[in-house]
Design an enzyme around this catalytic site. Sequence first.
Site, mmCIF file in Angstrom:
data_model
loop_
_atom_site.group_PDB
_atom_site.id
_atom_site.type_symbol
_atom_site.label_atom_id
_atom_site.label_comp_id
_atom_site.label_asym_id
_atom_site.label_seq_id
_atom_site.Cartn_x
_atom_site.Cartn_y
_atom_site.Cartn_z
ATOM 1 C CG ASP A 63 -1.823 -1.194 1.287
ATOM 2 O OD1 ASP A 63 -2.506 -1.456 0.280
ATOM 3 O OD2 ASP A 63 -1.838 -1.880 2.323
ATOM 4 C CG ASP A 65 -1.301 4.729 3.213
ATOM 5 O OD1 ASP A 65 -2.003 4.260 2.294
ATOM 6 O OD2 ASP A 65 -1.167 4.189 4.319
ATOM 7 C CG ASP A 142 1.518 4.012 14.736
ATOM 8 O OD1 ASP A 142 2.369 4.505 13.965
ATOM 9 O OD2 ASP A 142 0.799 3.041 14.416
#
Length: 453
Positions: A63, A65, A142
Amino acid sequence: MPDQNPLPNPTLRVIPRDQHNVSRRDISPNALRVLYRLRDAGFGAYLVGGAVRDLLVGGSPKDFDVATDATPEEVRQLFRNCRLIGRRFRLAHVVFGREIIEVATFRSNSDDGSGDRETHEGGRLLRDNVYGTIEEDAVRRDFTANALYYAIEDFSVRDYTGGFEDVRNRLMRLIGDPETRYREDPVRMLRAVRLSAKLGFEVEAATAAPIPVLAPLLAESAPARLFEECLKLFLSGHAVDSFLGLERHGLLATLLPETAQALRANRSGALRRMLLEGLAGTDRRVANGEPVSPAFLFALLLWPAYCRALITLQSQGVHAVEAQRRAADRVTVHQLGMIALPRRFSGPMQEIWLLQSRFSLRQRKRVMRMLSHPRFRAAYDFLGVRLAASSEHADDVEFWREAQLDPEHAGLMQRRGADADPDLADGDDGAGDEGRPRKRRRRRRGAPVASGE
């Protein structure tokens, strides 16, 4: 008490192109299209998060992003193939056939009073749609390894939290005060285990320390979300390391409580050996591009709990067949309180368990019926995994291997042996014969699950 201002002040470090290995050749062309169009429209645009991290360690991201200072509505105006999703986190998805490029607006960590940032009393973040700067966006992510930004205008990597060094040192480190960050989102504890297993990183000491104490907070997470996290933990090719990480950091007893209890009670270690062997097989299948059903995965993960429940019921005098069914139902219902296992997976999972007792029944008619069962192959593969717990299943594995190659021969050969054995000739375990009148049932000594189990 956790720090009330848990996030550090960002310090920008720019890593120029000649000092890192991120290349446009390894980035999705569709992600590049999004980055360039945002830049050409006057917005800041960066490849961010796991894609940058994985490229730095020589991986191949699945993926890609993008982070930008454009709002979701502004992104939608630039791309006709864009849709806006999410309430808790408002995002733009730019759709290119089967590939989706997720575009997120820089988030702030402060509450502007608009109601777009909402926190639970326990510290869990319920809603986060207050937009901010790239510096604010970086420190509210995070892990430091996930807070790296690849800039399309000069091909540099922007690091605001020390993530570049942590990636080089193979460390998973939370940004800010660990306890506060886990309370914001308890699933971060699972992410720490999953990413460290995937990347071969160590969980940094201060990041790991609160996990065993805060593990019960996972119960506050949505069961459907925990199901998705389990699929990521165990179906990404790193199932064994993920399981060992859950054990090491004290998360297994919260995520799979009855399995953890059964493993502790199994002094021979047979159940744990079997579970790890099954997960290793799962990793091999993923590496070979072969499918793995969530039903088979959870049949493995919950098998120790099923064995323990079955033994308990049989010790109470419950007939073997009824004990099997009740044990399967009991384990499934109890686990649903933590992980929302969909019925399309829990049903086949139970069938895999219940078919195990039929592998010792070898009359011709039963052999043919078993071979035609839609769950036979999964149940047979599961039987093979059980050899890691006990060699007593070896004869059954060999018989059913031959039966798949030559069902008539295997069934007839066993039939001659069964005629000499009245127990085998009768051999009615009742499973799969619902609704049929039972003429006679010989009392069977409880069907064994596995030696040492």
